[in-house]
Design a protein around this motif. Structure first.
Motif, PDB file in Angstrom:
ATOM      1  N   LYS A 116       0.839  -1.205   0.000  1.00 59.83           N
ATOM      2  CA  LYS A 116       0.000   0.000   0.000  1.00 59.83           C
ATOM      3  C   LYS A 116       0.871   1.250   0.000  1.00 59.83           C
ATOM      4  N   MET A 117       1.932   1.217   0.770  1.00 62.00           N
ATOM      5  CA  MET A 117       2.828   2.371   0.803  1.00 62.00           C
ATOM      6  C   MET A 117       3.555   2.533  -0.528  1.00 62.00           C
ATOM      7  N   ALA A 118       3.978   1.434  -1.137  1.00 62.84           N
ATOM      8  CA  ALA A 118       4.625   1.524  -2.448  1.00 62.84           C
ATOM      9  C   ALA A 118       3.681   2.125  -3.477  1.00 62.84           C
ATOM     10  N   ASP A 119       2.407   1.754  -3.420  1.00 65.40           N
ATOM     11  CA  ASP A 119       1.412   2.311  -4.336  1.00 65.40           C
ATOM     12  C   ASP A 119       1.317   3.826  -4.219  1.00 65.40           C
ATOM     13  N   ASN A 120       1.615   4.344  -3.032  1.00 63.24           N
ATOM     14  CA  ASN A 120       1.498   5.779  -2.778  1.00 63.24           C
ATOM     15  C   ASN A 120       2.850   6.490  -2.724  1.00 63.24           C
TER      16      ASN A 120
END
Length: 385
Positions: free
Chosen positions: A67-71
């Motif tokens: 999720k953090m990589a997506d953002n």
């Protein structure tokens, strides 16, 4: 001024690393980044300004990495900072298990009359074994596993280990007497005591299942100071009940194993030393400062490493992407179209995510560059001195 949120109590040794350009805050919604230990971040709301989180420790199962990589949020950990603390606890617990120390202490504490005589009469029930000449099997030869292997070798043990992802750095850190085998199954079959040092991931959850435990050398002791999810604890209790495994020593007490015959639990003490907490906090603070100020990504667990050293002058650009093929080539073409020159450049790929870090000449507009690079670019940062 960068604002850093502390999501758990962080050692002052780490917080003191921050310069006057940083403000430590308690509200993550006004922060540019955060330091965390154990707080679960999976459902946490984060502001658009949030750029990075650094875990003061090795395990990152409390952080939503994908999720953090997506953002475009970079997550760091501190590999090796707590390795000595865990190593010492593993060695101490192994000695305790071989010599029945916990059971002996518990029994001795019940004595009330003629204690010296009762001690001499009853001590035989706790007679144990020496570790010298026994074989230690180390599953996972990273920073901690390698230190445990070397320490056991110094204590006169035979040491075998396995790690399908053994790094050059870890391999070079092993003493010559440590024998690296091809598989975990070979290790557990050869060892009198087995210690687990692998990260908790979907691919490793329950890796010590009934099939693997059946291959364990009869009468072996199993130590788990990594994560409880790595062991199928129902299967472990059955192996203990059948006498196939002699003892299970875990740093993770829970409703399944606590108080069960053959189980010895410590209360998650692996990295719980003052020195370890200081080392982890200092390393986490240094990593997040280097990223915020210089764009360098070192010890990230969700993006590849890119490092150009300190930004002393000029302009530096960082591009983070997910699902983009050959980001480096696309970056080179995009900056050329924008009439921006590249002085130095590093790029990296880690699965579906990629990163480019470049020192450039000329003005760079982050939004214009992001648009030029196209779909899949999750963040563009422009830093200047």
């Amino acid at each position: 001024m960068y604002k850093i949120a502390t999501l758990n109590k962080i050692s002052p040794v780490g917080l003191n690393k921050f310069t006057a350009d940083y403000e430590v805050v308690s509200d993550v919604m006004v922060s540019d980044g955060a330091l965390v230990r154990s707080m679960d971040m999976h459902e946490m709301e984060l502001p658009e300004s949030f750029l990075a989180v650094a875990r003061a420790g090795a395990g990152v199962n409390n952080i939503p990495l994908d999720k953090m990589a997506d953002n475009g949020i970079v997550a760091f950990n501190t590999p090796g900072a707590n390795a000595n603390a865990v190593k010492e606890l593993v060695i101490g617990s192994m000695l305790g298990a071989f010599r029945n120390i916990a059971a002996g202490i518990a029994w001795a504490s019940t004595l009330t009359e003629d204690i010296a005589k009762a001690t001499e009469k009853g001590k035989g029930q706790f007679a144990g074994h020496e570790i010298k000449g026994k074989t230690l099997g180390v599953v996972g030869l990273g920073a901690i596993g390698a230190m445990v292997a070397n320490a056991a070798l110094d204590l006169g043990m035979n040491v075998v280990g396995s790690d399908p992802y053994l790094s050059v750095k870890a391999a070079l850190s092993l003493k010559p007497g440590v024998q690296v085998l091809e598989s975990m199954e070979q290790v557990v079959a050869a060892a009198d005591v087995i210690t687990i040092h692998v990260p908790a991931m979907p691919s490793t959850n329950g890796m010590f299942n009934a099939d693997v435990l059946a291959k364990v050398k009869p009468g072996a002791i199993v130590l788990n100071f990594s994560r409880d999810k790595l062991v199928d604890e129902v299967a472990m209790l059955k192996a203990l009940e059948e006498g196939h495994v002699a003892k299970y020593v875990s740093d993770f007490p829970n409703d399944v194993v606590l108080g069960k015959p053959g189980v010895i639990c410590t209360p998650h003490l692996g990295a719980s030393t003052e020195e370890s907490e200081e080392n982890c906090a200092a390393m986490a603070a240094t990593e997040i400062m280097d990223y915020l100020e210089n764009g360098n990504i070192v010890n990230s667990v969700n993006f590849p490493m890119v490092n150009l050293g300190a930004l002393t002058a000029g302009t530096r650009v960082l591009v983070l992407a997910k699902g983009v093929e050959d980001l480096a080539a696309k970056f080179t073409a995009a900056v050329a179209d924008l009439k921006v020159g590249v002085v130095n450049q590093k790029s990296g790929v880690r699965g579906a995510v990629s990163a480019v870090l470049a020192d450039v000449t000329g003005a760079v507009d982050a939004e214009a560059l992001k648009a030029a690079l196209g779909e899949g670019v999750v963040r563009v940062r422009v830093l200047s001195k």
